[in-house]
Design a protein around this motif. Structure first.
Motif, short mmCIF file in Angstrom:
data_model
loop_
_atom_site.label_atom_id
_atom_site.label_comp_id
_atom_site.label_asym_id
_atom_site.label_seq_id
_atom_site.Cartn_x
_atom_site.Cartn_y
_atom_site.Cartn_z
N VAL A 113 48.12 41.00 35.06
CA VAL A 113 47.25 40.62 35.93
C VAL A 113 47.82 39.48 36.80
N GLU A 114 48.45 38.43 36.28
CA GLU A 114 49.32 37.42 36.91
C GLU A 114 50.17 37.83 37.87
N GLY A 115 51.05 38.88 37.11
CA GLY A 115 52.12 39.30 38.17
C GLY A 115 51.24 40.23 39.65
N ALA A 116 50.39 40.92 39.09
CA ALA A 116 49.62 41.69 40.21
C ALA A 116 49.07 40.88 41.03
N LEU A 117 48.35 39.66 40.81
CA LEU A 117 48.03 38.89 41.86
C LEU A 117 49.06 37.98 42.78
N SER A 118 50.24 38.09 42.10
CA SER A 118 51.30 37.50 43.07
C SER A 118 51.83 38.40 44.06
N VAL A 119 51.41 39.76 44.10
CA VAL A 119 51.87 40.46 45.10
C VAL A 119 50.31 40.61 46.22
N ASP A 120 50.73 40.53 47.51
CA ASP A 120 49.66 40.39 48.25
C ASP A 120 49.18 41.89 48.46
N GLY A 121 47.65 42.18 48.63
CA GLY A 121 47.29 43.46 48.44
C GLY A 121 47.35 44.35 47.37
N CYS A 122 48.00 43.96 46.17
CA CYS A 122 48.00 44.93 45.21
C CYS A 122 46.84 44.90 44.43
N VAL A 123 46.04 43.89 44.15
CA VAL A 123 44.90 43.95 43.16
C VAL A 123 43.50 44.58 44.07
N VAL A 124 43.03 45.37 43.44
CA VAL A 124 41.70 45.89 44.19
C VAL A 124 40.63 45.22 43.58
N GLU A 125 40.59 44.94 42.24
CA GLU A 125 39.45 44.55 41.42
C GLU A 125 40.06 43.95 40.12
N PRO A 139 33.43 37.34 30.07
CA PRO A 139 33.01 36.12 30.60
C PRO A 139 34.02 35.12 29.81
N HIS A 140 34.21 35.35 28.55
CA HIS A 140 35.41 34.13 27.98
C HIS A 140 36.77 34.31 28.62
N ALA A 141 37.26 35.47 28.78
CA ALA A 141 38.38 35.38 29.56
C ALA A 141 38.42 34.98 31.13
N ALA A 142 37.53 35.17 31.60
CA ALA A 142 37.16 34.59 32.82
C ALA A 142 37.33 33.17 33.00
N GLU A 143 36.81 32.58 32.04
CA GLU A 143 36.66 30.84 31.91
C GLU A 143 38.18 30.57 31.26
N GLN A 144 38.79 31.38 30.30
CA GLN A 144 40.16 30.94 29.73
C GLN A 144 41.06 31.11 30.76
N TYR A 145 41.06 31.85 31.62
CA TYR A 145 42.24 32.23 32.78
C TYR A 145 41.62 32.07 34.06
N ALA A 146 40.91 30.97 34.06
CA ALA A 146 40.25 30.53 35.37
C ALA A 146 41.43 30.15 36.28
N ASP A 147 42.33 29.29 35.97
CA ASP A 147 43.25 28.93 36.93
C ASP A 147 44.30 29.91 37.41
N LEU A 148 44.68 30.96 36.48
CA LEU A 148 45.54 32.15 36.73
C LEU A 148 44.64 33.07 37.85
N LEU A 149 43.29 33.23 37.66
CA LEU A 149 42.48 34.04 38.67
C LEU A 149 42.37 33.60 39.87
N GLY A 150 42.40 32.21 40.06
CA GLY A 150 42.13 31.39 41.08
C GLY A 150 40.98 32.08 41.95
N ALA A 151 41.10 32.49 43.19
CA ALA A 151 40.10 33.11 44.17
C ALA A 151 39.92 34.43 44.04
N ALA A 152 40.56 35.11 43.09
CA ALA A 152 40.43 36.51 42.91
C ALA A 152 38.95 37.10 42.64
N ALA A 153 38.42 37.96 43.17
CA ALA A 153 37.15 38.59 43.05
C ALA A 153 37.25 39.04 41.62
N VAL A 154 36.32 38.80 40.68
CA VAL A 154 36.24 38.95 39.35
C VAL A 154 35.01 39.72 39.09
N THR A 155 34.91 40.86 38.32
CA THR A 155 33.87 41.53 37.98
C THR A 155 33.63 41.12 36.31
#
Length: 258
Positions: A37-49, A54-70
């Motif tokens: 996921v980190e690699g995918a987010l590093s490529v503009d336009g690669c990640v759709v969703e 909830p636990h992972a979203a909190e644990q990896y909040a820095d990695l996810l940054g401003a990404a839209a998370v479901t």
């Protein structure tokens, strides 16, 4: 908002991407785990969703940054992952492969061409190794495994998103394209006439690797500029594909940086 469950339509549609036919039709695939996921987010336009517990979203909040998370519950996340112990993150991604002509037009100095590599773990490991060795691109040629197979993506540990990838149905066309751009094509072949450690690897090079079980067909290996053998000093019959690729790519990387 409550996390989505396995019965949610978005989760169901994402789960269909486990099938190659659906990935091919929709031009989408799943990247499972924080490294992918980190690699995918590093490529503009690669990640759709991004789907996350909830636990992972909190644990990896820095990695996810401003990404839209479901947010999804644990069972829904597990249904999107083929990992024994899902890490809680799965991204829906757009494919990254480029035309072979585009890849070779960038004048690569180190290229890995995999012909009819069928094992997803091997394919992903070769991509990861090529990335680590500083190769410029990887070509999956012939009847090679789907680059976006979940096991291939996971075995690349994010490297799938780091370097250009080409998919070429004709392995011979990949060899000729590399040669036309001035690369010396070396076929990794246990019966090769050149010892790896005697070969001049200082120039632009494309390594040609064959199938895990039967290696390179003679007619394909004959197109290479040289057949190169890795010396076996012990009693082992041979090296497996991903190990052989690591030895060859690092030998080239060392020579090119000398």
């Amino acid at each position: 908002m409550e996390p989505l469950t396995t019965g949610n339509s978005r989760v169901k549609e994402a789960r269909k991407l486990s099938r190659r036919s659906v990935r091919t039709e929709r031009r989408l695939f799943l990247a499972d785990g924080p490294k992918a996921v980190e690699g995918a987010l590093s490529v503009d336009g690669c990640v759709v969703e991004v789907f996350a517990t909830p636990h992972a979203a909190e644990q990896y909040a820095d990695l996810l940054g401003a990404a839209a998370v479901t947010l999804v519950d644990d069972r829904a996340l597990a249904s999107l992952s083929d990992s024994v112990s899902p890490a809680g993150l799965v991204a829906v991604c757009r494919p990254l492969d480029a035309p072979l002509a585009h890849v070779v037009a960038a004048s690569p100095r180190l290229l890995a061409i995999c012909a009819d590599v069928r094992d997803p773990g091997n394919a992903g490991t070769v991509i990861r190794t090529a990335d680590a060795a500083g190769a410029d691109a990887v070509v999956l040629a012939g009847q090679s495994v789907d680059a976006y197979n979940a096991k291939t993506v996971r075995a690349s540990v994010g490297s799938l998103f780091h370097l250009p990838l080409a998919l070429e149905p004709d392995p011979a066309a990949a060899v000729r394209a590399a040669q036309d751009r001035g690369l010396m094509v070396l076929a990794a072949d246990g019966a090769g006439e050149v010892d790896l450690f005697d070969a001049d690897l200082s120039g632009p090079t494309a390594w040609l690797f064959g199938n895990e079980a039967w290696g390179l067909p003679d007619e394909l290996a004959a197109l290479a500029d040289h057949r190169v053998a890795i010396p076996i000093h012990g009693r082992a019959e041979s090296l497996n594909l991903s190990t052989a690729a690591a030895v060859c790519l690092y030998a080239s990387a060392r020579a090119q940086r000398a």
